[in-house]
Design a protein around this motif. Structure first.
Motif, PDB file in Angstrom:
ATOM      1  N   ARG A   6       0.850  -1.189   0.000  1.00  0.00           N
ATOM      2  CA  ARG A   6       0.000   0.000   0.000  1.00  0.00           C
ATOM      3  C   ARG A   6       0.883   1.235   0.000  1.00  0.00           C
ATOM      4  O   ARG A   6       1.957   1.253   0.589  1.00  0.00           O
ATOM      5  CB  ARG A   6      -0.902   0.004   1.227  1.00  0.00           C
ATOM      6  N   VAL A   7       0.406   2.279  -0.653  1.00  0.00           N
ATOM      7  CA  VAL A   7       1.143   3.537  -0.760  1.00  0.00           C
ATOM      8  C   VAL A   7       0.360   4.608  -0.029  1.00  0.00           C
ATOM      9  O   VAL A   7      -0.846   4.764  -0.237  1.00  0.00           O
ATOM     10  CB  VAL A   7       1.341   3.943  -2.241  1.00  0.00           C
ATOM     11  N   PHE A   8       1.053   5.342   0.836  1.00  0.00           N
ATOM     12  CA  PHE A   8       0.474   6.474   1.540  1.00  0.00           C
ATOM     13  C   PHE A   8       1.139   7.728   1.002  1.00  0.00           C
ATOM     14  O   PHE A   8       2.363   7.776   0.852  1.00  0.00           O
ATOM     15  CB  PHE A   8       0.704   6.338   3.048  1.00  0.00           C
ATOM     16  N   VAL A   9       0.342   8.757   0.705  1.00  0.00           N
ATOM     17  CA  VAL A   9       0.840   9.959   0.053  1.00  0.00           C
ATOM     18  C   VAL A   9       0.589  11.158   0.954  1.00  0.00           C
ATOM     19  O   VAL A   9      -0.539  11.370   1.410  1.00  0.00           O
ATOM     20  CB  VAL A   9       0.135  10.183  -1.307  1.00  0.00           C
ATOM     21  N   GLY A  10       1.630  11.940   1.196  1.00  0.00           N
ATOM     22  CA  GLY A  10       1.502  13.204   1.913  1.00  0.00           C
ATOM     23  C   GLY A  10       1.886  14.330   0.981  1.00  0.00           C
ATOM     24  O   GLY A  10       2.916  14.262   0.314  1.00  0.00           O
ATOM     25  N   ILE A  11       1.046  15.354   0.912  1.00  0.00           N
ATOM     26  CA  ILE A  11       1.317  16.497   0.030  1.00  0.00           C
ATOM     27  C   ILE A  11       1.230  17.782   0.851  1.00  0.00           C
ATOM     28  O   ILE A  11       0.187  18.076   1.444  1.00  0.00           O
ATOM     29  CB  ILE A  11       0.319  16.567  -1.143  1.00  0.00           C
ATOM     30  N   VAL A  20       5.901  16.435  -1.988  1.00  0.00           N
ATOM     31  CA  VAL A  20       5.192  15.156  -1.957  1.00  0.00           C
ATOM     32  C   VAL A  20       6.084  14.079  -1.354  1.00  0.00           C
ATOM     33  O   VAL A  20       7.282  14.018  -1.641  1.00  0.00           O
ATOM     34  CB  VAL A  20       4.778  14.741  -3.393  1.00  0.00           C
ATOM     35  N   CYS A  21       5.477  13.225  -0.529  1.00  0.00           N
ATOM     36  CA  CYS A  21       6.172  12.065   0.017  1.00  0.00           C
ATOM     37  C   CYS A  21       5.299  10.836  -0.197  1.00  0.00           C
ATOM     38  O   CYS A  21       4.116  10.839   0.159  1.00  0.00           O
ATOM     39  CB  CYS A  21       6.447  12.262   1.499  1.00  0.00           C
ATOM     40  N   LEU A  22       5.869   9.799  -0.819  1.00  0.00           N
ATOM     41  CA  LEU A  22       5.190   8.524  -1.007  1.00  0.00           C
ATOM     42  C   LEU A  22       5.822   7.518  -0.058  1.00  0.00           C
ATOM     43  O   LEU A  22       7.042   7.340  -0.055  1.00  0.00           O
ATOM     44  CB  LEU A  22       5.357   8.016  -2.442  1.00  0.00           C
ATOM     45  N   GLN A  26       8.323  -0.589   2.444  1.00  0.00           N
ATOM     46  CA  GLN A  26       9.709  -0.819   2.062  1.00  0.00           C
ATOM     47  C   GLN A  26      10.503   0.426   1.694  1.00  0.00           C
ATOM     48  O   GLN A  26      11.719   0.420   1.720  1.00  0.00           O
ATOM     49  CB  GLN A  26       9.769  -1.789   0.868  1.00  0.00           C
ATOM     50  N   GLN A  27       9.842   1.501   1.310  1.00  0.00           N
ATOM     51  CA  GLN A  27      10.600   2.653   0.834  1.00  0.00           C
ATOM     52  C   GLN A  27       9.865   3.961   1.044  1.00  0.00           C
ATOM     53  O   GLN A  27       8.671   3.991   1.302  1.00  0.00           O
ATOM     54  CB  GLN A  27      10.952   2.499  -0.643  1.00  0.00           C
ATOM     55  N   ARG A  28      10.636   5.026   0.896  1.00  0.00           N
ATOM     56  CA  ARG A  28      10.103   6.386   0.964  1.00  0.00           C
ATOM     57  C   ARG A  28      10.652   7.149  -0.234  1.00  0.00           C
ATOM     58  O   ARG A  28      11.845   7.079  -0.525  1.00  0.00           O
ATOM     59  CB  ARG A  28      10.567   7.045   2.258  1.00  0.00           C
ATOM     60  N   GLU A  29       9.778   7.855  -0.900  1.00  0.00           N
ATOM     61  CA  GLU A  29      10.175   8.641  -2.072  1.00  0.00           C
ATOM     62  C   GLU A  29       9.638  10.050  -1.888  1.00  0.00           C
ATOM     63  O   GLU A  29       8.454  10.242  -1.624  1.00  0.00           O
ATOM     64  CB  GLU A  29       9.585   8.010  -3.330  1.00  0.00           C
ATOM     65  N   SER A  30      10.512  11.037  -1.998  1.00  0.00           N
ATOM     66  CA  SER A  30      10.104  12.434  -1.876  1.00  0.00           C
ATOM     67  C   SER A  30      10.437  13.174  -3.161  1.00  0.00           C
ATOM     68  O   SER A  30      11.467  12.925  -3.782  1.00  0.00           O
ATOM     69  CB  SER A  30      10.830  13.109  -0.710  1.00  0.00           C
TER      70      SER A  30
END
Length: 64
Positions: A6-11, A20-22, A26-30
């Motif tokens: 599952r992906v959680f998105v913060g904007i 944006v942060c996904l 397993q990972q974090r992408e900004s």
């Protein structure tokens, strides 16, 4: 249940840009996108790559 995480998105919304942060287990992408129609379209396309995995999107405005 899907094997895809599952992906959680913060904007964080500012006047000129969207930070944006996904997050997955397993990972974090900004990344940042311009707060323009074109930048928002790019953000939507990036989120579409995750299709049904997006579980939650939280939007916070910067400022008062």
């Amino acid at each position: 249940m899907s094997d895809q995480p599952r992906v959680f998105v913060g904007i964080d919304v500012a006047k000129a840009r969207l930070d944006v942060c996904l997050l997955t287990d397993q990972q974090r992408e900004s990344f940042a996108a311009d707060n323009t129609p074109g930048g928002i379209a790019q953000l939507v396309e990036r989120l579409r790559k995750h299709d049904d995995a997006v579980a939650l999107v939280v939007i916070e405005s910067t400022g008062r």
